[in-house]
Scaffold this motif. Sequence first.
Motif, PDB file in Angstrom:
ATOM      1  N   GLU A   3       0.813  -1.213   0.000  1.00  0.00           N
ATOM      2  CA  GLU A   3       0.000   0.000   0.000  1.00  0.00           C
ATOM      3  C   GLU A   3       0.852   1.271   0.000  1.00  0.00           C
ATOM      4  OE1 GLU A   3      -3.308   0.315  -0.431  1.00  0.00           O
ATOM      5  OE2 GLU A   3      -3.189  -1.848  -0.852  1.00  0.00           O
ATOM      6  N   PHE A   4       1.959   1.255   0.709  1.00  0.00           N
ATOM      7  CA  PHE A   4       2.802   2.451   0.706  1.00  0.00           C
ATOM      8  C   PHE A   4       3.558   2.592  -0.611  1.00  0.00           C
ATOM      9  CE2 PHE A   4       2.593   2.442   5.497  1.00  0.00           C
ATOM     10  CZ  PHE A   4       2.022   3.703   5.603  1.00  0.00           C
ATOM     11  N   THR A   5       4.148   1.511  -1.106  1.00  0.00           N
ATOM     12  CA  THR A   5       4.953   1.643  -2.327  1.00  0.00           C
ATOM     13  C   THR A   5       4.102   2.019  -3.533  1.00  0.00           C
ATOM     14  OG1 THR A   5       4.871  -0.756  -2.709  1.00  0.00           O
ATOM     15  CG2 THR A   5       6.799   0.110  -1.549  1.00  0.00           C
ATOM     16  N   LYS A   6       2.864   1.549  -3.596  1.00  0.00           N
ATOM     17  CA  LYS A   6       2.041   1.926  -4.749  1.00  0.00           C
ATOM     18  C   LYS A   6       1.629   3.400  -4.692  1.00  0.00           C
ATOM     19  CE  LYS A   6      -2.708   0.635  -3.385  1.00  0.00           C
ATOM     20  NZ  LYS A   6      -3.775  -0.367  -3.629  1.00  0.00           N
ATOM     21  N   ARG A   7       1.823   4.007  -3.531  1.00  0.00           N
ATOM     22  CA  ARG A   7       1.593   5.448  -3.385  1.00  0.00           C
ATOM     23  C   ARG A   7       2.888   6.246  -3.544  1.00  0.00           C
ATOM     24  NH1 ARG A   7      -2.208   2.861  -0.358  1.00  0.00           N
ATOM     25  NH2 ARG A   7      -4.267   3.845  -0.107  1.00  0.00           N
ATOM     26  N   GLY A   8       3.957   5.540  -3.947  1.00  0.00           N
ATOM     27  CA  GLY A   8       5.242   6.201  -4.145  1.00  0.00           C
ATOM     28  C   GLY A   8       6.033   6.412  -2.877  1.00  0.00           C
ATOM     29  N   ILE A   9       5.651   5.708  -1.798  1.00  0.00           N
ATOM     30  CA  ILE A   9       6.270   5.873  -0.486  1.00  0.00           C
ATOM     31  C   ILE A   9       7.123   4.653  -0.167  1.00  0.00           C
ATOM     32  CG2 ILE A   9       5.807   6.121   1.990  1.00  0.00           C
ATOM     33  CD1 ILE A   9       3.140   7.444   1.205  1.00  0.00           C
ATOM     34  N   ALA A  10       8.355   4.870   0.299  1.00  0.00           N
ATOM     35  CA  ALA A  10       9.204   3.774   0.748  1.00  0.00           C
ATOM     36  C   ALA A  10       8.770   3.356   2.150  1.00  0.00           C
ATOM     37  CB  ALA A  10      10.666   4.195   0.751  1.00  0.00           C
ATOM     38  N   PHE A  11       9.009   2.077   2.475  1.00  0.00           N
ATOM     39  CA  PHE A  11       8.583   1.556   3.774  1.00  0.00           C
ATOM     40  C   PHE A  11       9.676   0.688   4.375  1.00  0.00           C
ATOM     41  CE2 PHE A  11       6.555  -1.773   6.380  1.00  0.00           C
ATOM     42  CZ  PHE A  11       5.942  -0.968   7.337  1.00  0.00           C
ATOM     43  N   PHE A  12       9.899   0.851   5.691  1.00  0.00           N
ATOM     44  CA  PHE A  12      10.945   0.083   6.373  1.00  0.00           C
ATOM     45  C   PHE A  12      10.391  -0.505   7.663  1.00  0.00           C
ATOM     46  CE2 PHE A  12      14.625  -0.375   9.252  1.00  0.00           C
ATOM     47  CZ  PHE A  12      15.475  -1.129   8.442  1.00  0.00           C
ATOM     48  N   SER A  13      10.650  -1.803   7.870  1.00  0.00           N
ATOM     49  CA  SER A  13      10.332  -2.489   9.119  1.00  0.00           C
ATOM     50  C   SER A  13      11.568  -3.261   9.561  1.00  0.00           C
ATOM     51  CB  SER A  13       9.137  -3.434   8.934  1.00  0.00           C
ATOM     52  OG  SER A  13       9.375  -4.335   7.872  1.00  0.00           O
ATOM     53  N   TYR A  14      11.618  -3.660  10.833  1.00  0.00           N
ATOM     54  CA  TYR A  14      12.880  -4.188  11.374  1.00  0.00           C
ATOM     55  C   TYR A  14      12.634  -5.206  12.483  1.00  0.00           C
ATOM     56  CZ  TYR A  14      11.770  -0.808  15.031  1.00  0.00           C
ATOM     57  OH  TYR A  14      11.124  -0.110  16.032  1.00  0.00           O
ATOM     58  N   ASN A  15      13.682  -5.954  12.802  1.00  0.00           N
ATOM     59  CA  ASN A  15      13.639  -6.924  13.896  1.00  0.00           C
ATOM     60  C   ASN A  15      13.892  -6.233  15.237  1.00  0.00           C
ATOM     61  OD1 ASN A  15      13.397  -8.899  11.942  1.00  0.00           O
ATOM     62  ND2 ASN A  15      15.500  -9.657  12.147  1.00  0.00           N
ATOM     63  N   THR A  16      13.106  -6.595  16.236  1.00  0.00           N
ATOM     64  CA  THR A  16      13.392  -6.177  17.598  1.00  0.00           C
ATOM     65  C   THR A  16      14.737  -6.736  18.037  1.00  0.00           C
ATOM     66  OG1 THR A  16      11.021  -6.200  18.125  1.00  0.00           O
ATOM     67  CG2 THR A  16      12.539  -6.333  19.987  1.00  0.00           C
ATOM     68  N   ARG A  17      15.425  -6.031  18.888  1.00  0.00           N
ATOM     69  CA  ARG A  17      16.708  -6.533  19.413  1.00  0.00           C
ATOM     70  C   ARG A  17      16.554  -7.942  19.987  1.00  0.00           C
ATOM     71  NH1 ARG A  17      21.542  -3.326  21.553  1.00  0.00           N
ATOM     72  NH2 ARG A  17      21.555  -1.528  20.173  1.00  0.00           N
ATOM     73  N   GLY A  18      17.488  -8.807  19.618  1.00  0.00           N
ATOM     74  CA  GLY A  18      17.480 -10.170  20.124  1.00  0.00           C
ATOM     75  C   GLY A  18      16.533 -11.100  19.388  1.00  0.00           C
ATOM     76  N   VAL A  19      15.881 -10.598  18.330  1.00  0.00           N
ATOM     77  CA  VAL A  19      14.877 -11.382  17.614  1.00  0.00           C
ATOM     78  C   VAL A  19      15.272 -11.497  16.149  1.00  0.00           C
ATOM     79  CG1 VAL A  19      12.437 -11.571  17.002  1.00  0.00           C
ATOM     80  CG2 VAL A  19      13.100 -10.511  19.176  1.00  0.00           C
ATOM     81  N   THR A  20      15.141 -12.689  15.593  1.00  0.00           N
ATOM     82  CA  THR A  20      15.372 -12.907  14.164  1.00  0.00           C
ATOM     83  C   THR A  20      14.225 -13.740  13.611  1.00  0.00           C
ATOM     84  OG1 THR A  20      16.732 -14.850  14.687  1.00  0.00           O
ATOM     85  CG2 THR A  20      17.886 -12.770  14.300  1.00  0.00           C
ATOM     86  N   THR A  21      14.112 -13.756  12.284  1.00  0.00           N
ATOM     87  CA  THR A  21      13.077 -14.570  11.652  1.00  0.00           C
ATOM     88  C   THR A  21      13.457 -16.044  11.750  1.00  0.00           C
ATOM     89  OG1 THR A  21      14.160 -14.368   9.507  1.00  0.00           O
ATOM     90  CG2 THR A  21      12.475 -12.734  10.036  1.00  0.00           C
ATOM     91  N   SER A  22      12.445 -16.903  11.725  1.00  0.00           N
ATOM     92  CA  SER A  22      12.681 -18.348  11.736  1.00  0.00           C
ATOM     93  C   SER A  22      11.611 -19.026  10.901  1.00  0.00           C
ATOM     94  CB  SER A  22      12.665 -18.891  13.169  1.00  0.00           C
ATOM     95  OG  SER A  22      11.335 -19.150  13.597  1.00  0.00           O
ATOM     96  N   ASP A  23      11.726 -20.336  10.767  1.00  0.00           N
ATOM     97  CA  ASP A  23      10.743 -21.116  10.019  1.00  0.00           C
ATOM     98  C   ASP A  23       9.743 -21.806  10.935  1.00  0.00           C
ATOM     99  OD1 ASP A  23      11.942 -20.496   7.551  1.00  0.00           O
ATOM    100  OD2 ASP A  23      13.414 -22.100   7.823  1.00  0.00           O
ATOM    101  N   GLU A  24       9.783 -21.480  12.228  1.00  0.00           N
ATOM    102  CA  GLU A  24       8.945 -22.182  13.200  1.00  0.00           C
ATOM    103  C   GLU A  24       7.625 -21.463  13.432  1.00  0.00           C
ATOM    104  OE1 GLU A  24       9.460 -25.140  14.798  1.00  0.00           O
ATOM    105  OE2 GLU A  24      11.123 -25.350  13.389  1.00  0.00           O
ATOM    106  N   PRO A  25       6.501 -22.114  13.059  1.00  0.00           N
ATOM    107  CA  PRO A  25       5.201 -21.517  13.355  1.00  0.00           C
ATOM    108  C   PRO A  25       4.919 -21.611  14.865  1.00  0.00           C
ATOM    109  CG  PRO A  25       4.931 -23.721  12.422  1.00  0.00           C
ATOM    110  CD  PRO A  25       6.401 -23.405  12.371  1.00  0.00           C
TER     111      PRO A  25
END
Length: 375
Positions: A89-111
Amino acid sequence: MKKLLLCLLGAILLLSGCASLSTRTIESGIQIIPSFDEYPIEGMLAMPEGNTAETLVIYVNGSGPNTYDNKRQLDENRKFTYFDLFREEFTKRGIAFFSYNTRGVTTSDEPPYFTYVDDELFKQYIPQTSVKDVVEMVKYLRKLPGLKHAKIILLGWSEGTLIAPLVAKETHIDGLILCGYMYDDMMTILDWQQTGGSSMVFYRNYFDYDKDGIVSPEEFAEDRNGIAGYFGITYDYMDQNKDGILDEADFAIMLEPSRNELYKAIEEGDREYLKNDYGIHLTPEWFAAHKQMPANKEILPQLDIPIHIIHGTFDQNSSVNGVYATQELFKKLGKHNLTVSVYEGYNHDLNYMGYVLTGEIPEGLKAVFEAGMGV
């Protein structure tokens, strides 16, 4: 257990939204940003077509473990990724968007949460550090090609509404969008949740037909939404103090055992309880640090940049009354940099799950995306 379940229909936790379906972005990529102490902040930058943007929106996380995706398991067959909708929704309006990991947290494959939490590093996740981390993100991102001339807007949600204004005091920010807005400090809001305020948001929404702030025996008996019938509860049972009305005081009585257990865990620094039994993974360090944090009622009046608060009346995490109090405060001070949008019946995530289930974006979320154009 029955009593606690009925209370916790209202006593929801302090966390941000989480969800979304498949999407398309024009340009995106992982960014590793060294923070003030060289901690590597990992985030995802989505750029609009042409890889140049006049505006960058940085999402400032709510409480607990968050990642730049916030992927979740909806059911056995469906997964969703919260931030995909924001990127699209932001990029189609010409707006860049950034999100990030909380300290000590990374992505994983575990549901179901698709996160990995390093308990030792997660101790560093406190509000004061979060402010410094976002300041470093701003400094880094505004130097990237395509963003050198971009306005920077912080989109704070829940705890992020406490962090984002403090970032704006530390470095140049062009505007704030605050959702799931917190007027008071975190510990005051926690007390509101644990003493019946949150629970009454739920019961007012479904039973308080005359909008007088309480639920009468007649309103409860009418049960227009079938809540009492579904749970098999009676007014006599819910009216714990037998004063003839259903209000916060009744839920304070119901919540007292669990509230005392939680407050004891906070005071004694019971790490395992706060990790496993509170409902959202937090730490003794996080609670202790929040006791030292100023509230938005102190910070927002010090800012002269555009501020847009978007909130729902059915927000059980943080009362909409804080939004109205902020409006009155700005009016009293003669300040004109505040815009407020309140959505009747919308919850803490502005009914995000409605999008997940139907594919239609709720009006409250549309307002968030449009706010990125107008701040």
